[in-house]
Design a protein around this motif. Structure first.
Motif, PDB file in Angstrom:
ATOM      1  N   VAL A  44       0.859  -1.183   0.000  1.00  0.00           N
ATOM      2  CA  VAL A  44       0.000   0.000   0.000  1.00  0.00           C
ATOM      3  C   VAL A  44       0.895   1.232   0.000  1.00  0.00           C
ATOM      4  N   VAL A  45       0.688   2.117  -0.966  1.00  0.00           N
ATOM      5  CA  VAL A  45       1.565   3.281  -1.115  1.00  0.00           C
ATOM      6  C   VAL A  45       0.746   4.554  -1.343  1.00  0.00           C
ATOM      7  N   ILE A  46       1.382   5.688  -1.092  1.00  0.00           N
ATOM      8  CA  ILE A  46       0.862   7.002  -1.478  1.00  0.00           C
ATOM      9  C   ILE A  46       1.824   7.538  -2.530  1.00  0.00           C
ATOM     10  N   PRO A  47       1.362   7.781  -3.757  1.00  0.00           N
ATOM     11  CA  PRO A  47       2.291   8.096  -4.854  1.00  0.00           C
ATOM     12  C   PRO A  47       3.008   9.438  -4.754  1.00  0.00           C
ATOM     13  N   GLY A  48       2.364  10.446  -4.132  1.00  0.00           N
ATOM     14  CA  GLY A  48       3.000  11.764  -4.094  1.00  0.00           C
ATOM     15  C   GLY A  48       2.607  12.562  -2.873  1.00  0.00           C
ATOM     16  N   LYS A  49       3.122  12.159  -1.718  1.00  0.00           N
ATOM     17  CA  LYS A  49       2.731  12.817  -0.474  1.00  0.00           C
ATOM     18  C   LYS A  49       3.157  14.275  -0.435  1.00  0.00           C
ATOM     19  N   GLU A  50       4.195  14.646  -1.201  1.00  0.00           N
ATOM     20  CA  GLU A  50       4.685  16.030  -1.191  1.00  0.00           C
ATOM     21  C   GLU A  50       3.696  17.025  -1.790  1.00  0.00           C
ATOM     22  N   TYR A  51       2.647  16.522  -2.474  1.00  0.00           N
ATOM     23  CA  TYR A  51       1.676  17.432  -3.078  1.00  0.00           C
ATOM     24  C   TYR A  51       0.516  17.768  -2.136  1.00  0.00           C
ATOM     25  N   LYS A  52       0.532  17.222  -0.934  1.00  0.00           N
ATOM     26  CA  LYS A  52      -0.481  17.591   0.055  1.00  0.00           C
ATOM     27  C   LYS A  52      -0.074  18.918   0.674  1.00  0.00           C
ATOM     28  N   ARG A  53      -0.785  19.963   0.345  1.00  0.00           N
ATOM     29  CA  ARG A  53      -0.416  21.292   0.779  1.00  0.00           C
ATOM     30  C   ARG A  53      -1.587  21.987   1.476  1.00  0.00           C
ATOM     31  N   SER A  54      -1.319  23.125   2.064  1.00  0.00           N
ATOM     32  CA  SER A  54      -2.338  23.865   2.806  1.00  0.00           C
ATOM     33  C   SER A  54      -3.350  24.498   1.848  1.00  0.00           C
ATOM     34  N   GLY A  55      -4.504  24.900   2.421  1.00  0.00           N
ATOM     35  CA  GLY A  55      -5.517  25.572   1.617  1.00  0.00           C
ATOM     36  C   GLY A  55      -5.010  26.868   1.026  1.00  0.00           C
ATOM     37  N   TRP A  56      -4.168  27.596   1.779  1.00  0.00           N
ATOM     38  CA  TRP A  56      -3.594  28.839   1.276  1.00  0.00           C
ATOM     39  C   TRP A  56      -2.698  28.570   0.071  1.00  0.00           C
ATOM     40  N   HIS A  57      -1.908  27.532   0.164  1.00  0.00           N
ATOM     41  CA  HIS A  57      -1.030  27.178  -0.962  1.00  0.00           C
ATOM     42  C   HIS A  57      -1.870  26.885  -2.204  1.00  0.00           C
ATOM     43  N   ASN A  58      -2.943  26.129  -2.026  1.00  0.00           N
ATOM     44  CA  ASN A  58      -3.766  25.735  -3.161  1.00  0.00           C
ATOM     45  C   ASN A  58      -4.494  26.910  -3.801  1.00  0.00           C
ATOM     46  N   HIS A  64      -5.701  21.186  -8.205  1.00  0.00           N
ATOM     47  CA  HIS A  64      -5.237  20.131  -9.100  1.00  0.00           C
ATOM     48  C   HIS A  64      -5.711  18.733  -8.672  1.00  0.00           C
ATOM     49  N   TYR A  65      -4.816  17.741  -8.836  1.00  0.00           N
ATOM     50  CA  TYR A  65      -5.148  16.363  -8.443  1.00  0.00           C
ATOM     51  C   TYR A  65      -4.412  15.988  -7.156  1.00  0.00           C
ATOM     52  N   ARG A  66      -4.266  16.929  -6.244  1.00  0.00           N
ATOM     53  CA  ARG A  66      -3.516  16.677  -5.012  1.00  0.00           C
ATOM     54  C   ARG A  66      -4.143  15.557  -4.185  1.00  0.00           C
ATOM     55  N   ARG A  67      -5.469  15.483  -4.180  1.00  0.00           N
ATOM     56  CA  ARG A  67      -6.131  14.419  -3.414  1.00  0.00           C
ATOM     57  C   ARG A  67      -5.775  13.044  -3.981  1.00  0.00           C
ATOM     58  N   GLU A  68      -5.744  12.941  -5.303  1.00  0.00           N
ATOM     59  CA  GLU A  68      -5.411  11.652  -5.919  1.00  0.00           C
ATOM     60  C   GLU A  68      -3.956  11.272  -5.640  1.00  0.00           C
ATOM     61  N   ILE A 142      -0.744  18.914 -11.420  1.00  0.00           N
ATOM     62  CA  ILE A 142      -1.773  19.227 -12.418  1.00  0.00           C
ATOM     63  C   ILE A 142      -2.209  17.972 -13.167  1.00  0.00           C
ATOM     64  N   GLY A 143      -1.379  16.936 -13.148  1.00  0.00           N
ATOM     65  CA  GLY A 143      -1.690  15.703 -13.869  1.00  0.00           C
ATOM     66  C   GLY A 143      -2.157  14.611 -12.923  1.00  0.00           C
ATOM     67  N   HIS A 144      -3.091  13.798 -13.368  1.00  0.00           N
ATOM     68  CA  HIS A 144      -3.540  12.648 -12.580  1.00  0.00           C
ATOM     69  C   HIS A 144      -2.439  11.590 -12.588  1.00  0.00           C
ATOM     70  N   PRO A 145      -2.113  10.995 -11.430  1.00  0.00           N
ATOM     71  CA  PRO A 145      -0.978  10.055 -11.388  1.00  0.00           C
ATOM     72  C   PRO A 145      -1.147   8.799 -12.239  1.00  0.00           C
ATOM     73  N   TYR A 146      -2.385   8.427 -12.569  1.00  0.00           N
ATOM     74  CA  TYR A 146      -2.591   7.149 -13.261  1.00  0.00           C
ATOM     75  C   TYR A 146      -3.174   7.316 -14.661  1.00  0.00           C
ATOM     76  N   THR A 147      -2.975   8.485 -15.249  1.00  0.00           N
ATOM     77  CA  THR A 147      -3.534   8.760 -16.579  1.00  0.00           C
ATOM     78  C   THR A 147      -3.043   7.783 -17.640  1.00  0.00           C
ATOM     79  N   ALA A 148      -1.794   7.369 -17.548  1.00  0.00           N
ATOM     80  CA  ALA A 148      -1.188   6.551 -18.614  1.00  0.00           C
ATOM     81  C   ALA A 148      -1.975   5.287 -18.928  1.00  0.00           C
ATOM     82  N   ILE A 149      -2.548   4.665 -17.896  1.00  0.00           N
ATOM     83  CA  ILE A 149      -3.243   3.396 -18.145  1.00  0.00           C
ATOM     84  C   ILE A 149      -4.595   3.608 -18.835  1.00  0.00           C
ATOM     85  N   THR A 150      -5.075   4.852 -18.914  1.00  0.00           N
ATOM     86  CA  THR A 150      -6.343   5.110 -19.609  1.00  0.00           C
ATOM     87  C   THR A 150      -6.138   5.281 -21.109  1.00  0.00           C
ATOM     88  N   ILE A 151      -4.888   5.479 -21.541  1.00  0.00           N
ATOM     89  CA  ILE A 151      -4.626   5.776 -22.950  1.00  0.00           C
ATOM     90  C   ILE A 151      -4.700   4.531 -23.832  1.00  0.00           C
TER      91      ILE A 151
END
Length: 250
Positions: A44-58, A64-68, A142-151
């Motif tokens: 079980v992993v979190i792909p990009g924890k560094e993108y979890k930022r404060s409301g002010w930052h956002n 973007h896709y920070r939640r994903e 700005i990009g969804h982490p799993y977009t590649a598999i939809t192509i």
């Protein structure tokens, strides 16, 4: 006077925006979630924890896709000694945005691992470790982490040659050898690398000899009987435009 005040206010806003980026710098790394040891063969992993930022930052830099990027999910483990009949890592790739590792099987057929997480800052010359590179890194969200598999299913539906990527987690392992520390414990897209003989690959048109753009240009200039399939080329380019893929790799 009004103009001067406006300039000062604008400067303050820019300073605050930059502070949000500079004060929060995290190295790109897949975050492993502690999990039940009874579920084998996955992590079980979190792909990009560094993108979890404060409301002010956002507000300033986008939701973007920070939640994903910060949603934990279970993914299969990938081991080189068993994948595709056994693979050997032999060359690093990428460098502009993603990290990649080239692999080959016992018959010399090539595959590649490409990092799901990227770093847009690497494409900016002489900007390493600057606030601009940190802004660029943050904008990977700005990009969804799993977009590649939809192509793949879309490309298949319109008759365009394509890879078939899988999302995998590569644990630190002896099979990675000298690449283990740099590439282990990360999330990747695993896919075939189209090159040379692909007669057994329907997704590459069962081609006897796949070549790159440079070699293609050489052949068309050397022999005027060799021509590009114009309809196939236009179809592929229109598909690129449709999905917003502006990369022009050979």
């Amino acid at each position: 006077m009004i103009q001067a005040v406006g300039v000062k206010a604008g400067s303050r806003i820019i300073a605050v925006m930059l502070l949000f980026v500079i004060s929060h710098t995290v190295r790109s790394q897949t975050f492993i979630v502690k999990d039940s040891p009874f579920i084998k063969g996955s992590t079980v992993v979190i792909p990009g924890k560094e993108y979890k930022r404060s409301g002010w930052h956002n507000i300033f830099w986008g939701k973007h896709y920070r939640r994903e990027w910060n949603t934990a999910f279970r993914v299969e483990n990938f081991y080189l000694d068993t994948a595709a009949g056994g693979l050997t890592a032999f060359k690093e790739g990428g460098g502009r945005q993603s990290k990649s590792l080239r692999l080959k099987d016992k018959n010399g057929k090539e595959y590649v691992l490409r990092s799901v997480n990227k770093d847009f800052g690497k494409g900016l010359k002489d900007m390493d470790e600057t606030f601009i590179s940190r802004i660029a890194k943050d904008q990977v969200s700005i990009g969804h982490p799993y977009t590649a598999i939809t192509i793949t299913p879309m490309a298949k539906a319109v008759g365009i040659y394509h890879t078939t990527p899988r999302i995998v987690f590569v644990p630190v392992q002896a099979s990675l050898k000298e690449f283990s520390n740099e590439y282990g414990d990360q999330l990747y897209l695993f896919e075939q690398r189209p090159d040379e003989n692909q007669e057994d690959a329907d997704n590459f048109g069962n081609s006897k000899n796949v070549i790159g753009s440079e070699k293609l240009m050489e052949k068309t200039y050397e022999d005027n009987d060799i021509r590009v399939d114009q309809l196939a080329f236009v179809r592929a380019r229109l598909f690129d435009i449709f999905i917003g893929d502006w990369g022009r790799h050979p």
